[in-house]
Scaffold this motif. Structure first.
Motif, short mmCIF file in Angstrom:
data_model
loop_
_atom_site.label_atom_id
_atom_site.label_comp_id
_atom_site.label_asym_id
_atom_site.label_seq_id
_atom_site.Cartn_x
_atom_site.Cartn_y
_atom_site.Cartn_z
N PRO A 126 79.02 39.74 26.24
CA PRO A 126 79.94 39.49 25.15
C PRO A 126 79.59 40.31 23.91
CG PRO A 126 78.22 37.80 25.15
CD PRO A 126 77.90 38.77 26.26
N GLY A 165 83.53 32.89 24.63
CA GLY A 165 82.71 31.73 24.26
C GLY A 165 82.39 31.83 22.79
N VAL A 166 81.94 30.74 22.19
CA VAL A 166 81.49 30.81 20.79
C VAL A 166 80.06 30.30 20.72
CG1 VAL A 166 81.88 30.08 18.40
CG2 VAL A 166 83.84 30.47 19.90
N VAL A 212 72.44 20.67 27.43
CA VAL A 212 71.21 20.15 26.82
C VAL A 212 71.25 18.62 26.76
CG1 VAL A 212 69.77 20.15 24.75
CG2 VAL A 212 70.78 22.30 25.55
N GLY A 233 76.12 32.90 32.24
CA GLY A 233 75.57 32.33 33.48
C GLY A 233 74.24 32.92 33.90
N HIS A 253 78.69 21.79 16.45
CA HIS A 253 78.84 20.81 15.37
C HIS A 253 77.52 20.15 14.99
CE1 HIS A 253 83.21 21.03 15.63
NE2 HIS A 253 83.01 21.17 16.92
N HIS A 296 67.81 33.42 32.32
CA HIS A 296 66.93 34.42 31.72
C HIS A 296 65.50 34.21 32.19
CE1 HIS A 296 69.80 36.48 29.21
NE2 HIS A 296 70.32 35.31 28.86
N PRO A 340 68.20 31.46 25.17
CA PRO A 340 68.41 31.00 26.53
C PRO A 340 68.35 29.47 26.66
CG PRO A 340 66.10 31.51 26.26
CD PRO A 340 66.73 31.67 24.91
N VAL A 376 84.92 10.63 23.67
CA VAL A 376 84.41 9.75 22.63
C VAL A 376 83.77 10.62 21.54
CG1 VAL A 376 82.87 7.83 22.11
CG2 VAL A 376 83.89 7.99 24.36
N PHE A 398 76.48 27.32 34.97
CA PHE A 398 75.88 26.24 34.17
C PHE A 398 76.79 25.01 34.06
CE2 PHE A 398 73.17 29.75 32.40
CZ PHE A 398 71.96 29.22 32.77
N ALA A 449 70.58 27.36 27.76
CA ALA A 449 71.10 26.84 29.02
C ALA A 449 70.02 26.97 30.10
CB ALA A 449 72.38 27.57 29.41
N THR A 450 69.41 28.15 30.16
CA THR A 450 68.29 28.37 31.10
C THR A 450 67.19 27.34 30.88
OG1 THR A 450 68.71 30.75 31.01
CG2 THR A 450 66.53 30.06 31.78
N GLY A 464 76.74 14.66 22.62
CA GLY A 464 76.99 15.99 23.18
C GLY A 464 76.80 16.04 24.68
N GLY A 465 77.86 16.37 25.38
CA GLY A 465 77.80 16.49 26.84
C GLY A 465 77.83 17.93 27.29
C1 LIG Z 1 79.04 33.78 24.92
C2 LIG Z 1 77.77 33.07 25.28
C3 LIG Z 1 76.91 33.59 26.25
C4 LIG Z 1 75.73 32.92 26.57
N1 LIG Z 1 74.99 33.36 27.64
C5 LIG Z 1 73.91 32.61 28.04
C6 LIG Z 1 73.20 32.94 29.22
O1 LIG Z 1 73.58 33.86 29.96
N2 LIG Z 1 72.10 32.21 29.55
C7 LIG Z 1 71.67 31.17 28.78
O2 LIG Z 1 70.65 30.55 29.10
N3 LIG Z 1 72.34 30.82 27.66
C8 LIG Z 1 73.46 31.50 27.31
N4 LIG Z 1 74.18 31.12 26.21
C9 LIG Z 1 73.72 29.99 25.42
C10 LIG Z 1 74.03 28.67 26.09
O3 LIG Z 1 75.37 28.63 26.56
C11 LIG Z 1 73.79 27.56 25.07
O4 LIG Z 1 72.51 27.75 24.53
C12 LIG Z 1 73.84 26.18 25.73
O5 LIG Z 1 75.03 26.04 26.48
C13 LIG Z 1 73.75 25.12 24.65
O6 LIG Z 1 74.03 23.88 25.25
P1 LIG Z 1 74.35 22.64 24.32
O7 LIG Z 1 74.46 21.46 25.22
O8 LIG Z 1 73.36 22.61 23.21
O9 LIG Z 1 75.74 23.00 23.61
P2 LIG Z 1 77.26 22.87 24.10
O10 LIG Z 1 77.43 23.29 25.49
O11 LIG Z 1 78.08 23.56 23.07
O12 LIG Z 1 77.53 21.31 24.06
C14 LIG Z 1 77.64 20.58 22.85
C15 LIG Z 1 78.59 19.45 23.12
O13 LIG Z 1 78.63 18.57 21.99
C16 LIG Z 1 79.93 18.06 21.92
N5 LIG Z 1 80.14 17.52 20.58
C17 LIG Z 1 80.14 18.20 19.40
N6 LIG Z 1 80.43 17.36 18.38
C18 LIG Z 1 80.60 16.12 18.91
C19 LIG Z 1 80.90 14.85 18.36
N7 LIG Z 1 81.12 14.67 17.04
N8 LIG Z 1 80.98 13.78 19.20
C20 LIG Z 1 80.77 13.94 20.54
N9 LIG Z 1 80.50 15.13 21.11
C21 LIG Z 1 80.40 16.21 20.32
C22 LIG Z 1 80.80 19.27 22.21
O14 LIG Z 1 82.12 18.93 22.58
C23 LIG Z 1 80.02 19.93 23.32
O15 LIG Z 1 80.47 19.56 24.61
C24 LIG Z 1 75.37 31.75 25.87
C25 LIG Z 1 76.24 31.23 24.90
C26 LIG Z 1 77.45 31.85 24.63
C27 LIG Z 1 78.40 31.22 23.67
#
Ligand SMILES: Cc1cc2nc3c(=O)[nH]c(=O)nc-3n(C[C@H](O)[C@H](O)[C@H](O)COP(=O)(O)OP(=O)(O)OC[C@H]3O[C@@H](n4cnc5c(N)ncnc54)[C@H](O)[C@@H]3O)c2cc1C
Length: 398
Positions: free
Chosen positions: A270, A346-347, A14, A50, A205, A53, A379, A172, A150, A381-382, A10-11
């Protein structure tokens, strides 16, 4: 013995923050990030509000409360040293009536318990000074709540991690994971890779990937789309900073808010509607397999039975710009539907337990050599750099 090989799936912010942390620790470790998309931060990380928090809402002592405060400090420092935009525009959480005021006082107490600096209750007149176009009977003011990009932060973390020796591979997709007493084998793209430890940061996922690695099936990710509008350029002066409603304590989502972005735009949203695919950014993005999996999860059915009325209201707001506008107009009465332009959605990856409860806190589980982040909603991302610190300590200090 060679360097310890750590794989990260996951890129998003986090996974990349974790690679940055490990690469910067000076340990004898080889870290590899595997991202299925052609670029980083394509999903939740690149499609959120963005907001940095400040830690107002979270139960004192929870992972969210602790890692959010620590995450703010690490993120602010990272942005300062790298010249990235970090705009402390401040936030008001606005109460419209006495019931909301009671709930807001509870949030104020939590914020103080969480050590959020500068938070205080303000009355109607002071609210008007802070936000002349916003109406409410009182508000909680958080002067240090900030906004960043972010996606941009993720790319800088990745560049630094790569400079410190991490390998960041895009395009990948991880398809299979198996672990035994000596290592973890990962099938990714056309390759078969071997790691000593693997960390799953797969966002939407993550539950599927965790199950591949032998983790339990509970909780599952339920995808909730959050749709945004943005204010027409001539109406951006309607808010100075961030304007939030008092959240409904039954839900993990904060309600439609107005958010200033680092580029000067203002988002409105949202909302929260069930997405018909894990990466379903529009109503027409339907994947039958994803939807069938959601509907088959007993936790989803229990949740839907409890909250269907809210679900219906959110769908109406999704389909009608006027209904969406009405939600925001409760706080900014001058807002008209014509002021709202459709923006990108966003989802959210929201973990839902088998009993139908929405998992509130961050959840990180460990099974043998594989750590999986099972719930990393806002939060996260924060908090990402603090989540990374927390997991790196697990990996290297046991
Ligand atoms: C609408 C919305 C508003 C939000 N507002 C805020 C906010 O204002 N402040 C805040 O702090 N947080 C906010 N969040 C939450 C924050 O965006 C998430 O908590 C954070 O981005 C999670 O990061 P992540 O790296 O876990 O997930 P993601 O950013 O979803 O990254 C996961 C990655 O894994 C990759 N991946 C998945 N399956 C595979 C696979 N099989 N092989 C390789 N790669 C794979 C995906 O392509 C993806 O790039 C918000 C979220 C949403 C959706």
């Amino acid at each position: 013995m060679g360097a310890r090989r750590v794989g990260i799936v996951g890129g998003g912010i986090v996974g990349v923050a974790l690679a940055h942390r490990i690469a910067g620790m000076g340990r004898d470790a080889a870290v590899t990030v595997l991202e299925k998309e052609p670029a980083l931060a394509r999903h939740q990380t690149g499609r959120n509000s963005g907001v940095v928090h400040a830690g107002l809402y979270y139960a004192p002592g929870s992972l969210k409360a602790r890692l959010c405060r620590r995450g703010v400090a690490l993120l602010a420092e990272f942005c300062a040293t790298h010249g990235l935009a970090y705009d402390e525009c401040g936030k008001v959480v606005v109460a419209l009536d006495q019931v909301e005021l009671g709930r807001l006082q509870g949030i104020h107490e939590r914020a103080v318990a969480n050590g959020v600096p500068g938070v205080r209750m303000v009355g109607r007149d002071e609210l008007r000074e802070l936000e002349p176009h916003v109406r409410g009977i009182a508000a909680l003011h958080s002067p240090h709540t900030a906004v960043v990009d972010f996606g941009e932060v993720t790319r800088r973390l990745a560049a630094d991690a790569a400079a410190a020796g991490a390998e960041i591979r895009t395009g990948v997709a991880v398809r299979a994971i198996s672990q035994n007493g000596t290592g973890v084998a990962v099938a990714a793209g056309g390759d078969r890779l071997a790691f000593d430890q693997l960390v799953i940061c797969g966002g939407l996922h993550t539950d599927r990937l965790a199950r591949l690695a032998g983790h339990e099936g509970d909780p599952r990710v339920v995808p909730f789309r959050g749709e945004y509008y943005e204010l027409a350029p001539g109406r951006r002066n309607l808010v100075n900073g961030l304007v939030y409603p008092v959240p409904d304590p039954r839900y993990p989502f904060l309600g439609v808010h107005l958010t200033r972005r680092v580029d000067g735009g203002v988002l409105v949203g949202p909302n929260a509607v069930l997405a018909l695919a894990r990466e379903g950014y529009r109503w027409r993005d339907l994947r039958l397999g994803d939807l069938a999996e959601t509907l088959a999860w007993p936790g989803f059915r229990r949740m839907a039975a409890r909250h269907w009325r809210t679900g219906v209201r959110e769908v109406v707001g999704s389909l009608s710009r006027r209904a969406f506008c009405d939600a925001a107009r409760r706080y900014v009465p001058e807002l008209e539907p014509a002021d709202l332009l459709r923006a990108r959605s966003g989802v959210r990856a929201q973990a839902v337990a088998r009993d139908g409860s929405l998992v509130d806190d961050f959840r990180i589980s460990r099974q043998g050599r594989v750590v999986a982040i099972r719930n990393a909603p806002s939060p996260a991302a924060t908090s990402s750099m603090a989540i990374a610190e927390h997991i790196a300590a697990w990996l290297f200090e046991g």
